[in-house]
Design a protein around this motif. Structure first.
Motif, mmCIF file in Angstrom:
data_model
loop_
_atom_site.group_PDB
_atom_site.id
_atom_site.type_symbol
_atom_site.label_atom_id
_atom_site.label_comp_id
_atom_site.label_asym_id
_atom_site.label_seq_id
_atom_site.Cartn_x
_atom_site.Cartn_y
_atom_site.Cartn_z
ATOM 1 N N SER A 30 0.808 -1.207 0.000
ATOM 2 C CA SER A 30 0.000 0.000 0.000
ATOM 3 C C SER A 30 0.849 1.268 0.000
ATOM 4 O O SER A 30 0.349 2.348 -0.278
ATOM 5 N N CYS A 33 4.989 0.953 -5.124
ATOM 6 C CA CYS A 33 4.930 0.105 -6.309
ATOM 7 C C CYS A 33 5.847 -1.103 -6.151
ATOM 8 O O CYS A 33 6.839 -1.043 -5.444
ATOM 9 N N GLY A 52 1.453 -0.523 -10.130
ATOM 10 C CA GLY A 52 1.616 0.838 -9.669
ATOM 11 C C GLY A 52 0.916 1.129 -8.354
ATOM 12 O O GLY A 52 0.286 0.261 -7.745
ATOM 13 N N ARG A 53 1.018 2.379 -7.943
ATOM 14 C CA ARG A 53 0.436 2.802 -6.668
ATOM 15 C C ARG A 53 -1.083 2.623 -6.646
ATOM 16 O O ARG A 53 -1.664 2.382 -5.579
ATOM 17 N N ASP A 54 -1.700 2.719 -7.822
ATOM 18 C CA ASP A 54 -3.159 2.580 -7.890
ATOM 19 C C ASP A 54 -3.588 1.154 -8.242
ATOM 20 O O ASP A 54 -4.769 0.914 -8.497
ATOM 21 N N GLY A 55 -2.651 0.241 -8.276
ATOM 22 C CA GLY A 55 -2.970 -1.154 -8.562
ATOM 23 C C GLY A 55 -2.970 -1.512 -10.035
ATOM 24 O O GLY A 55 -3.114 -2.689 -10.391
ATOM 25 N N ARG A 56 -2.796 -0.520 -10.896
ATOM 26 C CA ARG A 56 -2.769 -0.816 -12.331
ATOM 27 C C ARG A 56 -1.427 -1.443 -12.704
ATOM 28 O O ARG A 56 -0.409 -1.200 -12.072
ATOM 29 N N TRP A 101 6.741 8.811 -5.438
ATOM 30 C CA TRP A 101 5.477 9.257 -6.025
ATOM 31 C C TRP A 101 5.396 8.894 -7.504
ATOM 32 O O TRP A 101 4.318 8.743 -8.052
ATOM 33 N N SER A 104 4.942 4.548 -10.395
ATOM 34 C CA SER A 104 3.978 3.868 -11.262
ATOM 35 C C SER A 104 4.406 3.851 -12.720
ATOM 36 O O SER A 104 3.907 3.046 -13.508
#
Length: 124
Positions: A30, A33, A52-56, A101, A104
């Motif tokens: 969480s 990446c 990536g950070r957003d799960g993609r 940051w 991703s």
């Protein structure tokens, strides 16, 4: 202390499959990446697949449709399922982690933590 430990490499014939694993300690998904990278013939690290950070997920064009990255949050383990392996997939594969940051994007320079690598060799 953050530790990444890869396993699952080996030697296979073209068309074969391998699954790489990366056990992670000292870091939770969480917070950034995770991804798989490999060495090019010029000895640079290149992105193979990244979560990536957003799960993609992002894949290198050369592995799209053949490799699948996944993670088991309960086990804090990252996987790379590699199918239809080709001789050009031969390389040392590394698990990487980042809290940047910008991680991703999958650019290796944003990745701080690395495993020791696992060798994948594909014969024709």
């Amino acid at each position: 202390e953050v530790q990444l430990v890869e396993s699952g490499g080996g030697s296979v014939q073209a068309g074969g499959s391998l699954r790489l694993s990366c056990a992670v300690s000292g870091l939770t998904y969480s917070s950034g990446c995770m991804g798989w990278f490999r060495r090019t013939p010029e000895k640079e690290r290149e992105r193979v697949a990244v979560v990536g950070r957003d799960g993609r997920t992002i894949y290198a064009d050369s592995v799209k449709g053949r490799f699948t990255i996944s993670k088991d949050n309960a086990r804090n383990t990252l996987y790379l399922q590699m199918n239809s392996l080709q001789p050009e997939d031969t390389s040392m594969y590394y698990c990487g982690a980042s809290t940047s940051w910008y991680c991703s994007s999958g650019y290796p320079g944003w990745y701080t933590y690395w495993g020791q690598g696992t060798q994948v060799t594909v014969s024709s």
